[in-house]
Write a protein that holds these residues in place. Structure first.
Motif, short mmCIF file in Angstrom:
data_model
loop_
_atom_site.label_atom_id
_atom_site.label_comp_id
_atom_site.label_asym_id
_atom_site.label_seq_id
_atom_site.Cartn_x
_atom_site.Cartn_y
_atom_site.Cartn_z
N PRO A 103 0.84 -1.21 0.00
CA PRO A 103 0.00 0.00 0.00
C PRO A 103 0.87 1.26 0.00
CG PRO A 103 -0.78 -1.57 1.65
CD PRO A 103 0.52 -2.10 1.14
N GLY A 104 0.56 2.21 -0.90
CA GLY A 104 1.32 3.45 -0.97
C GLY A 104 2.42 3.43 -2.02
N VAL A 105 2.57 2.31 -2.74
CA VAL A 105 3.57 2.20 -3.81
C VAL A 105 2.87 2.20 -5.15
CG1 VAL A 105 5.42 0.83 -4.82
CG2 VAL A 105 5.17 0.92 -2.34
N GLY A 106 3.21 3.18 -5.99
CA GLY A 106 2.72 3.22 -7.36
C GLY A 106 3.90 3.03 -8.31
N GLN A 107 3.62 3.14 -9.61
CA GLN A 107 4.67 2.90 -10.60
C GLN A 107 5.84 3.85 -10.43
OE1 GLN A 107 4.74 0.29 -12.85
NE2 GLN A 107 6.87 0.98 -13.11
N ARG A 108 5.55 5.13 -10.17
CA ARG A 108 6.64 6.10 -10.04
C ARG A 108 7.48 5.81 -8.80
NH1 ARG A 108 8.57 10.91 -8.49
NH2 ARG A 108 9.55 12.18 -10.09
N LYS A 109 6.83 5.45 -7.70
CA LYS A 109 7.57 5.10 -6.48
C LYS A 109 8.39 3.83 -6.69
CE LYS A 109 5.51 8.15 -3.60
NZ LYS A 109 6.17 9.15 -2.76
N LEU A 110 7.84 2.90 -7.47
CA LEU A 110 8.58 1.68 -7.79
C LEU A 110 9.86 2.03 -8.54
CD1 LEU A 110 8.56 -1.53 -8.06
CD2 LEU A 110 7.54 -1.12 -10.30
N ASP A 111 9.72 2.87 -9.56
CA ASP A 111 10.89 3.25 -10.36
C ASP A 111 11.94 3.98 -9.53
OD1 ASP A 111 9.53 2.16 -12.49
OD2 ASP A 111 8.82 4.10 -13.27
N ALA A 112 11.47 4.82 -8.60
CA ALA A 112 12.40 5.66 -7.85
C ALA A 112 13.07 4.94 -6.68
CB ALA A 112 11.67 6.90 -7.35
N TYR A 113 12.35 4.02 -6.00
CA TYR A 113 12.83 3.54 -4.70
C TYR A 113 12.96 2.02 -4.58
CZ TYR A 113 11.43 8.31 -3.49
OH TYR A 113 11.28 9.68 -3.46
N PHE A 114 12.64 1.29 -5.62
CA PHE A 114 12.67 -0.18 -5.53
C PHE A 114 14.04 -0.70 -5.08
CE2 PHE A 114 13.66 -4.26 -7.61
CZ PHE A 114 12.74 -5.08 -6.98
N ALA A 115 15.09 -0.25 -5.74
CA ALA A 115 16.42 -0.78 -5.44
C ALA A 115 16.86 -0.46 -4.03
CB ALA A 115 17.44 -0.24 -6.45
N ASP A 116 16.62 0.79 -3.59
CA ASP A 116 17.08 1.20 -2.25
C ASP A 116 16.39 0.39 -1.15
OD1 ASP A 116 18.89 3.37 -2.92
OD2 ASP A 116 17.13 4.48 -3.57
N PHE A 117 15.07 0.28 -1.21
CA PHE A 117 14.35 -0.35 -0.11
C PHE A 117 14.45 -1.87 -0.13
CE2 PHE A 117 12.70 3.90 0.17
CZ PHE A 117 12.51 4.07 1.54
N THR A 118 14.39 -2.48 -1.31
CA THR A 118 14.55 -3.94 -1.34
C THR A 118 15.98 -4.32 -0.94
OG1 THR A 118 15.00 -3.83 -3.73
CG2 THR A 118 12.73 -4.35 -3.03
N GLY A 119 16.94 -3.46 -1.26
CA GLY A 119 18.31 -3.72 -0.83
C GLY A 119 18.44 -3.70 0.68
N ALA A 120 17.78 -2.71 1.32
CA ALA A 120 17.81 -2.64 2.79
C ALA A 120 17.12 -3.84 3.41
CB ALA A 120 17.15 -1.34 3.25
N ILE A 121 16.03 -4.28 2.81
CA ILE A 121 15.29 -5.44 3.34
C ILE A 121 16.13 -6.71 3.20
CG2 ILE A 121 13.27 -6.92 2.93
CD1 ILE A 121 11.79 -4.30 2.06
N ARG A 122 16.89 -6.81 2.10
CA ARG A 122 17.70 -8.01 1.87
C ARG A 122 18.74 -8.22 2.95
NH1 ARG A 122 17.28 -7.23 -3.43
NH2 ARG A 122 19.11 -5.87 -3.51
N THR A 123 19.19 -7.13 3.57
CA THR A 123 20.25 -7.25 4.60
C THR A 123 19.77 -7.99 5.84
OG1 THR A 123 19.69 -5.13 5.61
CG2 THR A 123 21.30 -5.10 3.82
N VAL A 124 18.45 -8.11 6.03
CA VAL A 124 17.94 -8.80 7.23
C VAL A 124 17.28 -10.13 6.88
CG1 VAL A 124 17.57 -6.63 8.45
CG2 VAL A 124 15.69 -7.62 7.15
N LEU A 125 17.22 -10.46 5.58
CA LEU A 125 16.61 -11.74 5.19
C LEU A 125 17.53 -12.89 5.60
CD1 LEU A 125 15.18 -10.93 1.64
CD2 LEU A 125 13.90 -11.24 3.76
N PRO A 126 16.94 -14.01 6.02
CA PRO A 126 17.76 -15.16 6.40
C PRO A 126 18.49 -15.74 5.19
CG PRO A 126 15.42 -15.73 6.40
CD PRO A 126 15.50 -14.25 6.19
#
Length: 553
Positions: free
Chosen positions: A530-553
């Motif tokens: 919720p709160g993610v549209g196409q423009r937000k996907l293009d702008a922030y996908f790499a940054d936030f999924t990268g941060a999430i990956r650092t805590v994935l098992p």
């Protein structure tokens, strides 16, 4: 064509345009904060059809130079809509009346075929009617959404020597949570901000006495999450759309219910739980009464006193806070209580006062529904006054039938009848009691009246588990998710600072919580947050999924 948006404050324009641009919408504002070169550049962009929304203050809208610009825009690319934000400013009955707004009707006459949209979060029926009349709207459509904000917890607390320590404890629960604390005067703002700072809370003052640069700096630091607490007069806030304010505290008494609703409503605009706390003391009431007495216009004094009495009745009431607020705007609360205010969550003993209510309502009827609460109580109590004798009210059958109860007790009953909708009071500055259909049901014995028992001085009971859940600042996250949520907030802050925008423009807290729980990695998963549209996907996908990956098992 171009939509012209009338907006009362520079801060409001900045905030909305920032969010529109971040969502890929061509928007701009023109105001006194920019250079003449930048203003000319934006005017040319509007003439070339490169903008969809243009924000201006009413003063600029009405200037001859800007009206000539609109003539050219209309000829070249067209005008699609005139949108008036904070439209309660049009009405002298609104809590933030601005005379310049009255003149917008001149623009209506200049462009009679241009559609008009008026928007406000706070407008009583009288204010709505005044807006229609002042703008000479024809065949208008009126949409009134619910005034209920179920995520807000309302609480009124006694203001005494312990209140500062109580406030400090509230702020220390989550030192990062954005909080607005309202005070009546510049002096009290400065004093409270200083005491909080000395106690280790990052707090800044905000009031009209500060220089424009300092005021703007303090506002920006609060919006950008550099400081958590802003102590302010009501000069702050109308132009602020910061959605993640977790609490609004009125450390001093507000002057009217409409203003209180809007000020407290700056909490929890992201839909997450938030607290609205009002500290009440009769000393604060006396201060407001003194300020009202300084008004030169007697009509303004009369209206202000009635509004103050409504606030005091709200603060002293033991019925559902939300029921009173909604009733003020002409809306009925579904159900007996809201389950998210102090009065609903703390058990209150009630007593049957049907007979006394019938006495009071009968007295209103026999006085021909032409007098206010004070006079009705005097008649019930058998007061020997010139006013009563001159009107022959000492000859009424209801004269003196309430001698066994004190003035305060009758006034408390009268306020309870008003809050429960069993009696009506006019709102034109002359508060006259009127009977309504429910009042007649009580008089005919078809409806009983139960009100809260007289309050007994005792410590407030501890919050129940239900209450603790209701007022918590964030929905529960698992400990590991909470850690990730805080890391995502830090990432959001860095990205926002780099772009020169408030953090909530990047993503609101609710979106970050969903990311912390769902931990998206693919574009499809990220887009489903919720709160993610196409423009937000293009702008922030790499940054936030990268941060999430650092805590994935």
């Amino acid at each position: 064509g171009l939509t012209v948006v009338v907006s009362p404050l520079i801060a409001l324009m900045h905030d909305q345009v920032d969010r529109l641009r971040d969502n890929g919408i061509a928007a701009a504002f023109i105001n006194s904060s920019m250079s003449s070169q930048e203003r000319a550049r934006r005017e040319q962009a509007a003439l070339r059809g490169e903008l969809k929304l243009l924000y201006v203050a009413p003063e600029r809208l009405l200037s001859e130079g800007f009206l000539e610009l609109l003539d050219r825009i209309k000829e070249r690319v067209g005008l699609s809509l005139l949108a008036i934000d904070e439209a309660h400013c049009i009405s002298e009955w609104g809590h933030d009346f601005r005379p310049e707004y009255r003149k917008i009707v001149q623009v209506r006459r200049r462009y009679p075929d241009l559609p008009v949209l008026c928007l406000t979060a706070t407008a009583t029926e009288r204010v709505r009617e005044d807006i229609v009349r002042q703008l000479a709207l024809k065949d208008h459509y009126l949409h009134v959404a619910s005034f209920n904000r179920p995520n807000l917890y309302y609480d009124v607390r006694t203001k005494d020597k312990r209140s500062f320590a109580e406030l400090l404890g509230l702020l220390e629960e989550d030192p990062q949570a954005p909080v607005i604390v309202y005070c009546q005067s510049r002096k009290s703002v400065e004093q409270l901000a200083e005491r909080l700072s000395e106690s280790g809370i990052k707090a800044l003052p905000y009031h009209a006495g500060l220089g424009a640069t300092e005021r703007s700096e303090h506002q920006d630091r609060f919006i950008r999450d550099d400081v958590a607490v802003l102590v302010a007069t009501v000069a702050f806030g109308m132009g602020i759309g910061k959605p993640d304010v977790r609490a609004v505290v009125h450390y001093d008494l507000p002057r009217n219910l409409e203003g209180y609703y809007q000020e407290s409503g700056r909490a929890g605009r992201d839909g997450q739980p938030a607290k609205c706390i009002l500290y009440f003391s009769h000393g604060d009431r006396a201060k407001v009464e003194y300020m009202i007495a300084q008004k030169s216009d007697l009509d303004e004094q009369r209206i202000a006193r009635q509004q103050l009495n409504q606030v005091v009745a709200y603060a002293e009431s033991t019925v559902c806070r939300r029921r009173i607020q909604l009733g003020y705007f002409g809306e009925a609360l579904a159900g007996q209580n809201c389950g998210n205010c102090d009065n609903c969550l703390s058990p209150v003993l009630t007593e049957d006062r049907t007979v006394d209510a019938q006495k009071l309502l009968s007295c209103v009827a026999r006085c021909k529904e032409r007098f206010g609460m004070r006079h009705i109580v005097d008649v019930l109590r058998g007061a020997d006054t010139e006013r009563i004798r001159a009107r022959g009210h000492d000859q009424l059958s209801t004269y003196g039938i309430g001698k066994e109860r004190g003035d305060d007790e009758w006034m408390r009953l009268g306020r309870a009848l008003l809050h429960q909708g069993l009696l009506t009071e006019t709102t034109d500055g002359y508060p006259v009691l009127k009977l309504n259909p429910l009042a007649w049901e009580v008089l005919r014995g078809q409806r009983n009246v139960h009100i809260a028992a007289a309050p007994v001085a005792q410590p407030k009971p501890p919050a129940s588990p239900k209450q603790e859940r209701a007022v918590t600042s964030t929905p529960d996250l698992e400990p590991v998710d909470e850690i990730l949520f805080q890391q995502l907030r830090q990432l959001r802050k860095r990205l926002a600072d780099a772009q020169g925008v408030p953090p909530y423009v990047v993503f609101p807290d609710a979106t970050l919580r969903a990311m912390a729980q769902q931990r998206p990695q693919s574009e499809a998963e990220f887009l489903a947050i919720p709160g993610v549209g196409q423009r937000k996907l293009d702008a922030y996908f790499a940054d936030f999924t990268g941060a999430i990956r650092t805590v994935l098992p």
